[in-house]
Design an enzyme around this catalytic site. Sequence first.
Site, PDB file in Angstrom:
ATOM      1  N   LYS A   1       0.834  -1.201   0.000  1.00 13.94           N
ATOM      2  CA  LYS A   1       0.000   0.000   0.000  1.00 13.94           C
ATOM      3  C   LYS A   1       0.873   1.257   0.000  1.00 13.94           C
ATOM      4  O   LYS A   1       0.605   2.214  -0.731  1.00 13.94           O
ATOM      5  CB  LYS A   1      -0.904   0.013   1.232  1.00 13.94           C
ATOM      6  CG  LYS A   1      -1.847  -1.188   1.368  1.00 13.94           C
ATOM      7  CD  LYS A   1      -2.937  -1.208   0.344  1.00 13.94           C
ATOM      8  CE  LYS A   1      -4.017  -2.239   0.668  1.00 13.94           C
ATOM      9  NZ  LYS A   1      -3.525  -3.626   0.721  1.00 13.94           N
TER      10      LYS A   1
ATOM     11  N   LYS B   1      -8.834   1.847   3.730  1.00 12.16           N
ATOM     12  CA  LYS B   1      -8.323   0.475   3.691  1.00 12.16           C
ATOM     13  C   LYS B   1      -7.221   0.282   4.719  1.00 12.16           C
ATOM     14  O   LYS B   1      -6.462   1.217   5.022  1.00 12.16           O
ATOM     15  CB  LYS B   1      -7.810   0.119   2.296  1.00 12.16           C
ATOM     16  CG  LYS B   1      -6.650   0.972   1.819  1.00 12.16           C
ATOM     17  CD  LYS B   1      -6.152   0.553   0.437  1.00 12.16           C
ATOM     18  CE  LYS B   1      -6.958   1.147  -0.682  1.00 12.16           C
ATOM     19  NZ  LYS B   1      -6.310   0.947  -2.013  1.00 12.16           N
TER      20      LYS B   1
ATOM     21  N   ARG C   1      -4.678  -4.988 -13.065  1.00 16.34           N
ATOM     22  CA  ARG C   1      -3.385  -5.517 -12.631  1.00 16.34           C
ATOM     23  C   ARG C   1      -2.431  -5.477 -13.818  1.00 16.34           C
ATOM     24  O   ARG C   1      -2.646  -6.139 -14.834  1.00 16.34           O
ATOM     25  CB  ARG C   1      -3.541  -6.933 -12.104  1.00 16.34           C
ATOM     26  CG  ARG C   1      -2.229  -7.702 -11.892  1.00 16.34           C
ATOM     27  CD  ARG C   1      -1.245  -7.034 -10.951  1.00 16.34           C
ATOM     28  NE  ARG C   1      -1.816  -6.747  -9.641  1.00 16.34           N
ATOM     29  CZ  ARG C   1      -1.886  -7.633  -8.646  1.00 16.34           C
ATOM     30  NH1 ARG C   1      -1.425  -8.861  -8.820  1.00 16.34           N
ATOM     31  NH2 ARG C   1      -2.403  -7.284  -7.483  1.00 16.34           N
TER      32      ARG C   1
ATOM     33  N   ARG D   1      -9.979  -6.182 -13.080  1.00 18.68           N
ATOM     34  CA  ARG D   1     -10.853  -6.882 -12.142  1.00 18.68           C
ATOM     35  C   ARG D   1     -12.065  -5.996 -11.894  1.00 18.68           C
ATOM     36  O   ARG D   1     -11.962  -4.955 -11.246  1.00 18.68           O
ATOM     37  CB  ARG D   1     -10.110  -7.193 -10.848  1.00 18.68           C
ATOM     38  CG  ARG D   1      -9.116  -8.336 -10.977  1.00 18.68           C
ATOM     39  CD  ARG D   1      -7.646  -8.029 -10.983  1.00 18.68           C
ATOM     40  NE  ARG D   1      -7.152  -6.763 -10.553  1.00 18.68           N
ATOM     41  CZ  ARG D   1      -6.338  -6.592  -9.515  1.00 18.68           C
ATOM     42  NH1 ARG D   1      -5.957  -7.615  -8.780  1.00 18.68           N
ATOM     43  NH2 ARG D   1      -5.853  -5.412  -9.227  1.00 18.68           N
TER      44      ARG D   1
ATOM     45  N   ARG E   1     -15.454  -3.371  -4.663  1.00 14.77           N
ATOM     46  CA  ARG E   1     -14.134  -3.967  -4.829  1.00 14.77           C
ATOM     47  C   ARG E   1     -14.082  -4.812  -6.096  1.00 14.77           C
ATOM     48  O   ARG E   1     -14.980  -5.605  -6.361  1.00 14.77           O
ATOM     49  CB  ARG E   1     -13.784  -4.835  -3.617  1.00 14.77           C
ATOM     50  CG  ARG E   1     -13.773  -4.077  -2.301  1.00 14.77           C
ATOM     51  CD  ARG E   1     -13.669  -5.014  -1.124  1.00 14.77           C
ATOM     52  NE  ARG E   1     -14.806  -5.916  -1.042  1.00 14.77           N
ATOM     53  CZ  ARG E   1     -14.914  -6.928  -0.188  1.00 14.77           C
ATOM     54  NH1 ARG E   1     -13.932  -7.161   0.662  1.00 14.77           N
ATOM     55  NH2 ARG E   1     -15.983  -7.686  -0.174  1.00 14.77           N
TER      56      ARG E   1
ATOM     57  N   ASP F   1      -1.369  -2.003  -9.469  1.00 13.33           N
ATOM     58  CA  ASP F   1      -2.824  -1.898  -9.526  1.00 13.33           C
ATOM     59  C   ASP F   1      -3.174  -0.483  -9.951  1.00 13.33           C
ATOM     60  O   ASP F   1      -2.732   0.497  -9.321  1.00 13.33           O
ATOM     61  CB  ASP F   1      -3.453  -2.223  -8.173  1.00 13.33           C
ATOM     62  CG  ASP F   1      -3.382  -3.708  -7.849  1.00 13.33           C
ATOM     63  OD1 ASP F   1      -3.043  -4.498  -8.759  1.00 13.33           O
ATOM     64  OD2 ASP F   1      -3.671  -4.080  -6.701  1.00 13.33           O
TER      65      ASP F   1
ATOM     66  N   GLU G   1      -1.771   0.572  -5.884  1.00 15.54           N
ATOM     67  CA  GLU G   1      -0.881  -0.315  -5.129  1.00 15.54           C
ATOM     68  C   GLU G   1       0.292  -0.733  -6.004  1.00 15.54           C
ATOM     69  O   GLU G   1       0.195  -0.746  -7.227  1.00 15.54           O
ATOM     70  CB  GLU G   1      -1.610  -1.581  -4.641  1.00 15.54           C
ATOM     71  CG  GLU G   1      -2.630  -1.348  -3.556  1.00 15.54           C
ATOM     72  CD  GLU G   1      -3.178  -2.652  -2.975  1.00 15.54           C
ATOM     73  OE1 GLU G   1      -2.523  -3.713  -3.150  1.00 15.54           O
ATOM     74  OE2 GLU G   1      -4.251  -2.613  -2.365  1.00 15.54           O
TER      75      GLU G   1
ATOM     76  N   ASN H   1       2.395  -4.185  -5.931  1.00 11.75           N
ATOM     77  CA  ASN H   1       2.434  -5.510  -5.326  1.00 11.75           C
ATOM     78  C   ASN H   1       3.751  -6.197  -5.660  1.00 11.75           C
ATOM     79  O   ASN H   1       4.095  -6.359  -6.831  1.00 11.75           O
ATOM     80  CB  ASN H   1       1.269  -6.356  -5.852  1.00 11.75           C
ATOM     81  CG  ASN H   1      -0.079  -5.775  -5.455  1.00 11.75           C
ATOM     82  OD1 ASN H   1      -0.592  -6.061  -4.396  1.00 11.75           O
ATOM     83  ND2 ASN H   1      -0.642  -4.941  -6.321  1.00 11.75           N
TER      84      ASN H   1
END
Length: 328
Positions: free
Chosen positions: A135, A170, A220, A235, A243, A283, A291, A293
């Site tokens: 994050k 979050k 992604r 997504r 979400r 993301d 984000e 990742n």
Amino acid sequence: MKLLFVADPLSAFNTYKDSTFAMMREAARRGHELWVCEAADLMWVSGGRVTAHGARRLALTAEAVASQAGTRLAVWHEIAETQDLALADVDAVLMRKDPPFDSEFFYATHLLQQAEREGARVFNKPAALRDHPEKLAILEFPQFITPTLVTRSAAAIRAFHAEHKDIILKPLDGMGGMGIFRVKADALNLGSIIETLNKNGAESVMVQRFVPEIAQGDKRILLIGGKPVPFSLARIPQGTEVRGNLAAGGKGVAQPLTDADLRIAQALAPVLAARGLLLVGLDVIGDKMTEINVTSPTCFQEIMQQTGFDVGAVFIDALEAAMAAAPR
């Protein structure tokens, strides 16, 4: 090559969607030797080396090696042998432990870094894993993110909401969409949500201005060996869900990178690769990055299944190239 995967339990693998399985399958096709352990198996004793206690050598079944993306396999491997294995004795260690980035994950990165001192090659680099909490890593690249606040303060969160009206809250250690809340202009339940996430001021929370392009998906974008994969997996939230995470019921749709996606990916890819991050998952919602990742980025199989682009092969290509560029 002799490869050791530090991963979650094999019993938890879903062969139709697991990216670590996609890596293993491609490595097996090329004749590489596969070993696996869990983070809990890592150990070190003075006078010795970091060891995977009870590491298992995997023999993938013929069906698994021949399988395509999206194939469900009830039986996909056998354990060929079990032994204690010094990490410095394998060609490459692949850290694929899923989040959360908790204390045990943190300790595992220190053991992996000690293994590096002993001669092990670890991907992603342990120090880089620690330096890029998923994050918070976006804070280094403010030009690509939506207005964002990180704080323990309830008052600061309320002030941020008053300014931006529609916000996302979050936890910093969540995964798969866990613990994400949207609060609109009416501030309904904002106090309760703050108390839930910041544990009455004991834990920090990330708050971001809502990005309405989430309706088109939380994309992604994969970076492998310093280069972006040309397709993202969007997504897309379903029903009343805010979400898009697949774990939260989002629908995954592969699509070519947009110009905005490419600007972000091409800016970050060489920077992150130079830090020892062979594989990164960005993301992006609309043109805003949410984000970075680095622990165990996924979506290999969904992209392969829908586009034919073999992400697993590209990853093993990058791993082989990294090993050839800096042999021990």
